[in-house]
Design an enzyme around this catalytic site. Structure first.
Site, PDB file in Angstrom:
ATOM      1  N   LYS A 165       0.821  -1.240  -0.142  1.00  0.00           N
ATOM      2  CA  LYS A 165       0.016  -0.037   0.176  1.00  0.00           C
ATOM      3  C   LYS A 165       0.763   1.144  -0.092  1.00  0.00           C
ATOM      4  O   LYS A 165       2.136   1.159   0.526  1.00  0.00           O
ATOM      5  CB  LYS A 165      -0.982   0.039   1.225  1.00  0.00           C
TER       6      LYS A 165
ATOM      7  N   ASP B  66      -6.927   4.160  -4.661  1.00  0.00           N
ATOM      8  CA  ASP B  66      -7.449   4.010  -3.548  1.00  0.00           C
ATOM      9  C   ASP B  66      -8.212   5.636  -3.275  1.00  0.00           C
ATOM     10  O   ASP B  66      -8.736   6.363  -4.180  1.00  0.00           O
ATOM     11  CB  ASP B  66      -6.532   3.780  -2.222  1.00  0.00           C
TER      12      ASP B  66
ATOM     13  N   GLY C  76     -20.251   6.777   2.185  1.00  0.00           N
ATOM     14  CA  GLY C  76     -19.018   7.007   1.065  1.00  0.00           C
ATOM     15  C   GLY C  76     -19.661   7.726  -0.217  1.00  0.00           C
ATOM     16  O   GLY C  76     -20.736   7.554  -0.453  1.00  0.00           O
ATOM     17  N   PHE C  77     -18.664   8.401  -0.627  1.00  0.00           N
ATOM     18  CA  PHE C  77     -18.952   9.286  -1.712  1.00  0.00           C
ATOM     19  C   PHE C  77     -18.186   9.001  -2.836  1.00  0.00           C
ATOM     20  O   PHE C  77     -17.920   9.868  -4.002  1.00  0.00           O
ATOM     21  CB  PHE C  77     -18.756  10.729  -0.940  1.00  0.00           C
ATOM     22  N   GLY C  78     -17.633   7.834  -2.869  1.00  0.00           N
ATOM     23  CA  GLY C  78     -16.804   7.666  -3.908  1.00  0.00           C
ATOM     24  C   GLY C  78     -16.976   6.401  -4.914  1.00  0.00           C
ATOM     25  O   GLY C  78     -18.480   6.354  -4.884  1.00  0.00           O
ATOM     26  N   ASN C  79     -16.304   5.906  -5.603  1.00  0.00           N
ATOM     27  CA  ASN C  79     -16.886   4.795  -6.632  1.00  0.00           C
ATOM     28  C   ASN C  79     -17.252   3.387  -5.745  1.00  0.00           C
ATOM     29  O   ASN C  79     -17.838   2.634  -6.602  1.00  0.00           O
ATOM     30  CB  ASN C  79     -15.693   4.764  -7.819  1.00  0.00           C
ATOM     31  N   VAL C  80     -16.756   3.437  -4.844  1.00  0.00           N
ATOM     32  CA  VAL C  80     -17.242   2.017  -4.029  1.00  0.00           C
ATOM     33  C   VAL C  80     -18.756   2.083  -3.875  1.00  0.00           C
ATOM     34  O   VAL C  80     -19.394   1.005  -3.976  1.00  0.00           O
ATOM     35  CB  VAL C  80     -16.168   2.018  -2.742  1.00  0.00           C
TER      36      VAL C  80
ATOM     37  N   TRP D  19     -20.915   3.892  -5.187  1.00  0.00           N
ATOM     38  CA  TRP D  19     -21.559   4.010  -6.289  1.00  0.00           C
ATOM     39  C   TRP D  19     -21.911   2.693  -7.112  1.00  0.00           C
ATOM     40  O   TRP D  19     -22.835   2.370  -7.507  1.00  0.00           O
ATOM     41  CB  TRP D  19     -20.887   5.068  -7.321  1.00  0.00           C
TER      42      TRP D  19
HETATM   43  O1  2IT Z   1      -8.140  -1.665  -0.557  1.00  0.00           O
HETATM   44  C1  2IT Z   1      -7.845  -2.133  -1.763  1.00  0.00           C
HETATM   45  O2  2IT Z   1      -8.191  -3.405  -1.937  1.00  0.00           O
HETATM   46  C2  2IT Z   1      -7.739  -1.214  -3.021  1.00  0.00           C
HETATM   47  N1  2IT Z   1      -7.537   0.032  -2.876  1.00  0.00           N
HETATM   48  C3  2IT Z   1      -7.415  -1.748  -4.358  1.00  0.00           C
HETATM   49  C4  2IT Z   1      -6.332  -2.131  -4.595  1.00  0.00           C
HETATM   50  C5  2IT Z   1      -5.675  -2.538  -6.108  1.00  0.00           C
HETATM   51  O3  2IT Z   1      -4.498  -3.038  -5.931  1.00  0.00           O
HETATM   52  O4  2IT Z   1      -6.622  -2.534  -6.866  1.00  0.00           O
END
Ligand code: 2IT
Length: 444
Positions: A126, A166, A237-241, A243
């Site tokens: 990460k 992320d 949450g306000f992102g693509n997740v 959504w």
């Molecule tokens: O927390 C996660 O699993 C991500 N942000 C995606 C990581 C990725 O390599 O797609």
């Protein structure tokens, strides 16, 4: 807590002072895998746990960049290469002002187990920066990304470490990062995932985390004799997740009655429609960080500075950020009849909330529920290596199968007489594969 576990945690805390989020993530894993660990002399002889909590490598670097006024700005960049026992380091980059080394260590640690659960050959890593993309121009973001990659490119590669997005890192940032890597290394490769589709991005990657967590919820509900159809669902949450989760929930006939943003949440009595799902994307694209206009647009009610966990719902999906759902929220949800919490953000629930939810209702931990995102990143790596791309249907079918396999792993290791402990199941399932690989590779 067992005295031996306390001793282990005390030693870790003394070495990693102030990294509280990392301690939280490690403690949960250690508590649930302890018996498995103790019962296998090979793991103890190899000191697998001690090795697992020590990242293989941490890279920290200065990121200087020019803002639009011509003033130089300095941020800190990081890449935590946590564990490469089962594949190249893999995990996202987070650009957020609250990012610290402790944050990225917790995320890299979790990522190692999550990636193991996906069944694909990916190690854990990460990275990111305390850079805040909010309010920055495209040019500022580009200059920051170029400076960040100028250093990071020395440490990554398609067979070494493959970052992705992320929080704060989406298609735009990945594009700038990819461009700079390609320019410096003179190499067009699958070094990053989550790329825009025109240059190697996988279909379904933007939707994958949200879709995957809904598929996971379907399997849990089936296990307790329920169905997602008709369920009242609260999302944060306000992102693509969030959504992606909203879109799949609407497709499957669930009622998404609450969505949230940094300013509060919106309550929609009859649930949002596909039009609402599309509007979530539009709102996000304005870069204003407010969900309130959704209420005006669809005649719904807005609750400023409040969390959606106070609404009466059947299923809750925290999709924002770590520790966004605390014990008090957990108690409210359970008291209001919520049957299932699907932690879709990484460590979205506090340790107390996890315990309360796991004791009272069904709880899916993030490292299992949100693994669809990195799983499709893994599929993007495969497609890049083959120099080929699969259709949306092909990727979605593979994602769906992976989420089923993760669910089966959780059941295998987490089933007790009357319920499935998904926290235990995910931790043990993720742990064993990495531990076996580490033992086989010797003391490295
Ligand atoms: O927390 C996660 O699993 C991500 N942000 C995606 C990581 C990725 O390599 O797609």
């Amino acid at each position: 807590m067992k005295p031996e576990i306390k001793e282990f945690m005390d030693a870790l805390k003394a070495k990693t002072v102030g990294e509280t989020e990392f301690h939280q993530a490690v403690e949960e894993v250690v508590e649930t895998i302890w018996d498995t660990y103790q019962s296998n002399p090979k793991y103890k002889a190899n000191k697998i746990l001690e090795k697992m909590v020590e990242p293989e490598r941490v890279i920290m670097f200065r990121v200087p960049w020019f803002d639009d006024k011509g003033e130089v700005q300095i941020n800190r960049g990081y890449r935590v290469q946590f564990n490469s026992a089962i594949g190249p380091y893999k995990g996202g980059l987070r650009f957020h002002p609250a990012v610290t080394l402790g944050t990225l260590k917790f995320l890299g640690f979790e990522q190692t187990f999550k990636n193991s659960l996906t069944t694909l050959p990916m190690g854990g890593g990460k990275g990111g920066s305390d850079f805040n993309p909010k309010g920055k121009s495209d040019n500022e973001v580009m200059r920051f990304c170029q400076s960040f990659m100028t250093e990071l490119c020395k440490h990554i590669g398609p067979d070494t470490d493959v970052p992705a997005g992320d929080i704060g890192v989406g298609g735009r940032e990945i594009g700038f990062l990819f461009g700079q890597y390609k320019r410096i290394r003179n190499e067009f490769s699958g070094v990053l995932t989550g790329k825009p589709r025109e240059f190697g991005g996988s279909r379904i990657r933007p939707e994958a985390t949200g879709y995957g967590s809904v598929y996971f919820a379907q399997h849990i509900l089936k296990e307790i004799g329920e169905d997602i159809k008709g369920k009242r669902v609260a999302l944060s949450g306000f992102g693509n997740v969030s959504w992606g989760a909203a879109e799949k929930l609407v497709q499957l006939g669930a009622k998404v009655i609450a969505i949230s943003g940094p300013d509060g949440y919106v309550y929609i009595e009859n649930g949002i429609t596909q039009e609402g799902v599309d509007y979530m994307l539009e709102l996000r694209a304005t870069n204003n960080d407010v969900v309130a206009p959704f209420a005006e647009q669809f005649g719904a009610k807005f609750f400023p500075n409040a969390k959606p966990w106070e609404t009466k719902c059947d299923v809750a999906f925290p999709c924002a950020i770590q520790n966004e759902l605390n014990e008090e929220d957990a108690k409210k949800l359970v008291a209001n009849g919520c049957k299932l919490v699907v932690e879709t953000s990484n460590m979205g629930c506090t340790a107390e909330a996890v315990k309360y939810l796991n004791d009272h209702i069904s709880f899916a931990p993030g490292k299992a529920a949100n693994a669809g995102g990195v799983a499709v990143s893994g599929l993007e790596m495969s497609q890049n290596s083959m120099r080929y791309s699969w259709t949306s249907e092909e990727v979605d079918a593979k994602l769906s199968q992976i989420m089923k396999d993760i669910h089966d792993t959780c059941v295998k290791y987490g089933k007790t007489d009357n319920k499935v402990d998904y926290v235990k199941g995910a931790n043990i399932g993720g742990f064993i594969k990495v531990a076996e690989a580490m033992c086989a590779q010797g003391h490295v």
